[in-house]
Design an enzyme around this catalytic site. Structure first.
Site, PDB file in Angstrom:
ATOM      1  N   ARG A   1      61.852 -33.934 -63.431  1.00 51.14           N
ATOM      2  CA  ARG A   1      61.460 -35.021 -62.523  1.00 51.14           C
ATOM      3  C   ARG A   1      61.759 -36.398 -63.104  1.00 51.14           C
ATOM      4  O   ARG A   1      62.009 -37.352 -62.370  1.00 51.14           O
ATOM      5  CB  ARG A   1      59.973 -34.916 -62.173  1.00 51.14           C
ATOM      6  CG  ARG A   1      59.621 -35.748 -60.955  1.00 51.14           C
ATOM      7  CD  ARG A   1      58.120 -35.915 -60.695  1.00 51.14           C
ATOM      8  NE  ARG A   1      57.374 -34.698 -60.844  1.00 51.14           N
ATOM      9  CZ  ARG A   1      56.397 -34.534 -61.731  1.00 51.14           C
ATOM     10  NH1 ARG A   1      56.049 -35.521 -62.540  1.00 51.14           N
ATOM     11  NH2 ARG A   1      55.759 -33.396 -61.795  1.00 51.14           N
TER      12      ARG A   1
ATOM     13  N   TYR B   1      66.075 -54.067 -43.268  1.00 51.72           N
ATOM     14  CA  TYR B   1      66.387 -52.700 -42.844  1.00 51.72           C
ATOM     15  C   TYR B   1      65.160 -52.082 -42.155  1.00 51.72           C
ATOM     16  O   TYR B   1      64.029 -52.210 -42.648  1.00 51.72           O
ATOM     17  CB  TYR B   1      66.783 -51.915 -44.103  1.00 51.72           C
ATOM     18  CG  TYR B   1      67.100 -50.474 -43.878  1.00 51.72           C
ATOM     19  CD1 TYR B   1      68.261 -50.093 -43.208  1.00 51.72           C
ATOM     20  CD2 TYR B   1      66.251 -49.477 -44.349  1.00 51.72           C
ATOM     21  CE1 TYR B   1      68.550 -48.760 -43.010  1.00 51.72           C
ATOM     22  CE2 TYR B   1      66.553 -48.136 -44.165  1.00 51.72           C
ATOM     23  CZ  TYR B   1      67.701 -47.790 -43.490  1.00 51.72           C
ATOM     24  OH  TYR B   1      67.985 -46.465 -43.301  1.00 51.72           O
TER      25      TYR B   1
ATOM     26  N   ASP C   1      67.254 -56.178 -51.642  1.00 53.66           N
ATOM     27  CA  ASP C   1      68.023 -55.000 -51.227  1.00 53.66           C
ATOM     28  C   ASP C   1      69.495 -55.429 -51.230  1.00 53.66           C
ATOM     29  O   ASP C   1      69.928 -56.203 -50.375  1.00 53.66           O
ATOM     30  CB  ASP C   1      67.572 -54.561 -49.826  1.00 53.66           C
ATOM     31  CG  ASP C   1      68.299 -53.297 -49.342  1.00 53.66           C
ATOM     32  OD1 ASP C   1      69.405 -52.992 -49.846  1.00 53.66           O
ATOM     33  OD2 ASP C   1      67.760 -52.627 -48.437  1.00 53.66           O
TER      34      ASP C   1
ATOM     35  N   LYS D   1      75.117 -45.241 -49.520  1.00 47.51           N
ATOM     36  CA  LYS D   1      76.190 -45.947 -48.827  1.00 47.51           C
ATOM     37  C   LYS D   1      77.451 -45.934 -49.700  1.00 47.51           C
ATOM     38  O   LYS D   1      78.090 -44.917 -49.817  1.00 47.51           O
ATOM     39  CB  LYS D   1      75.716 -47.353 -48.446  1.00 47.51           C
ATOM     40  CG  LYS D   1      74.347 -47.351 -47.711  1.00 47.51           C
ATOM     41  CD  LYS D   1      74.425 -46.733 -46.329  1.00 47.51           C
ATOM     42  CE  LYS D   1      73.087 -46.351 -45.711  1.00 47.51           C
ATOM     43  NZ  LYS D   1      72.081 -47.366 -45.611  1.00 47.51           N
TER      44      LYS D   1
HETATM   45  C1  LIG Z   1      70.671 -47.165 -45.519  1.00 48.17           C
HETATM   46  C2  LIG Z   1      69.912 -48.320 -46.062  1.00 48.17           C
HETATM   47  C3  LIG Z   1      68.711 -48.128 -46.745  1.00 48.17           C
HETATM   48  C4  LIG Z   1      68.085 -46.773 -46.895  1.00 48.17           C
HETATM   49  O1  LIG Z   1      68.864 -45.867 -47.590  1.00 48.17           O
HETATM   50  P1  LIG Z   1      68.634 -44.282 -47.417  1.00 48.17           P
HETATM   51  O2  LIG Z   1      69.397 -43.710 -48.537  1.00 48.17           O
HETATM   52  O3  LIG Z   1      69.141 -43.920 -46.075  1.00 48.17           O
HETATM   53  O4  LIG Z   1      67.155 -44.039 -47.547  1.00 48.17           O
HETATM   54  C5  LIG Z   1      68.091 -49.237 -47.261  1.00 48.17           C
HETATM   55  N1  LIG Z   1      68.594 -50.472 -47.106  1.00 48.17           N
HETATM   56  C6  LIG Z   1      69.742 -50.688 -46.456  1.00 48.17           C
HETATM   57  C7  LIG Z   1      70.261 -52.081 -46.327  1.00 48.17           C
HETATM   58  C8  LIG Z   1      70.443 -49.621 -45.902  1.00 48.17           C
HETATM   59  O5  LIG Z   1      71.559 -49.844 -45.227  1.00 48.17           O
END
Ligand SMILES: *Cc1c(COP(=O)(O)O)cnc(C)c1O
Length: 394
Positions: free
Chosen positions: A61, A114, A186, A211
């Site tokens: 973990r 988001y 973010d 992403k």
């Molecule tokens: C997709 C996304 C997230 C979340 O990511 P996941 O891996 O789908 O949980 C957070 N912030 C932004 C800007 C995103 O595009």
């Protein structure tokens, strides 16, 4: 070999960082380590391994050697951050909020955030006694008026991944720090390659590695980083007790994706900018939301804070009946309609009413978000052209 040399430029870091063939019989890639239990040679070895903290491998973990390689590579890309890999991007955002906010605190969140981050604030944090307040993304230094005594954290996302406002993070961070609040950014859109969130004043940076880092739409992964040792220790400890950990296959895919991330970003970013500029000339398009276009209201800020743009941007169509707008997106053949982005494939998503608290989205402004993949840009242009033509037909 392969202790990443911080003087290496990003492409070299991406190729050589976070792997050590000598440890794996010469194999180029760190293999996927599938493991929960770690066997210790003797009882006396347990305590020293645990005492090593982030560097020790004591239980699955808290990460395997592949997790450490992924975290090390992200850290060196960000100029010396310390990283915690998480199960997905949302976990990379919920972890710092859960680890650093407590009942009675308030958090200021950009209105362009988001959607799931907003859900986290509303469904989990509020229930724990943490109040989220949404501020206009373009507030800049004006945030100082919202920094009431309970505010402990300011959350930024620049540009907003749906509406593409670029935030003046240095101005926000300056006010937040004067108030004693932490700044969480973010940086999924910018990636470590195109925006240095730490240089702009971030204390903690989250990435949805799902992403561009993974880049192939085949894994969920996140990573949260900081350059502050005490914050890192806290993030690491809370990750372990809330179980935010990343899976072994996902870590492998994240490391593999990083090897080609710069090349993919460059190709997808260039094609996206080309199509964005072309879309601006199309009569059916009211506005293109791409910060690298000179027409974007935040273009100057983008030029100051970013060294590139990824393949994600938006367009606002001229007002049209809903059925016609849905026909437009349904007419596209090379753009899949699906959540997420950052993979090798083009995507489209229609949003009628982005959720807003502080800055209302105009009614009758159909927002279409496009993600440009690695397809031939002329095929994508032709597909967009034929779909735009359907908007002219009643
Ligand atoms: C997709 C996304 C997230 C979340 O990511 P996941 O891996 O789908 O949980 C957070 N912030 C932004 C800007 C995103 O595009």
């Amino acid at each position: 070999m392969n202790k990443p040399d911080p003087s290496w430029r990003p492409a070299t870091l991406l190729s050589h960082g976070g792997r050590d063939p000598a440890k794996h019989s010469g194999l180029v890639n760190t293999p996927a380590y599938r493991g929960s239990t770690v066997i210790f040679p003797e009882h006396a070895a347990i305590a020293p391994t645990i005492a090593k903290g982030a560097a020790g491998i004591a239980y699955g973990r808290s990460g395997t050697p592949a997790t450490k390689d992924f975290e090390a590579l992200v850290g060196v890309l960000e100029g010396g951050s310390m990283a915690v890999a998480t199960a997905c991007g949302v976990a990379a955002l919920s972890l710092p909020m859960l680890a650093l906010l407590k009942a009675g605190d308030a958090v200021l969140v950009t209105d362009s955030v988001y959607g799931n981050t907003r859900d986290l604030c509303e469904t989990v944090l509020r229930g724990l006694g943490v109040e989220a307040r949404y501020y206009p993304p373009r507030i800049g230094a004006g945030i100082k008026d919202l920094l009431t005594p309970g505010v402990r954290m300011v959350v930024c996302e620049s540009p907003g991944s749906l509406t593409f406002e670029v935030q003046d993070i240095p101005a926000i961070a300056k006010a937040a720090h004067a108030h004693g609040a932490l700044v969480l950014v973010d940086n999924t859109w910018g990636t470590p390659l195109y925006m240095d969130a730490y240089a702009l004043g971030a204390d903690i940076v989250s990435h949805a590695a799902t992403k561009y880092m993974v880049g192939h739409a085949d894994a969920l992964l996140g990573v949260v980083t900081t350059k502050d040792q005490a914050l890192f220790d806290r993030l690491r400890a809370v990750a372990n007790c809330v179980g935010a950990c990343a899976g072994s296959e996902e870590i492998y895919l994240g490391l593999r994706g990083l090897r080609t991330m710069k090349t993919r970003l460059e190709a997808q970013g260039a094609a996206a900018l080309d199509l964005a500029a072309w879309l601006e000339q199309q009569p059916q398009v009211a506005q293109v939301l791409h910060p690298a276009l000179p027409s974007h209201p935040d273009h100057t800020l983008w030029q100051r804070d970013f060294s590139g743009a990824c393949g994600l941007f938006g367009i606002v169509l001229n007002p049209a009946p809903h059925s016609r707008v849905t026909r437009f997106v349904d007419s596209l053949t090379l753009f899949g309609q699906g959540f997420s982005w950052g993979g090798f494939e083009s995507l489209v998503m229609l949003y009628r009413n982005p959720t807003r608290d502080a800055t209302p989205w105009p009614k009758d402004a159909p927002l279409v978000r496009l993600h440009i993949g690695l397809e031939d840009v002329e095929d994508l242009r032709a597909d967009l052209a034929q779909a735009l033509a359907t908007l002219e037909v009643s």
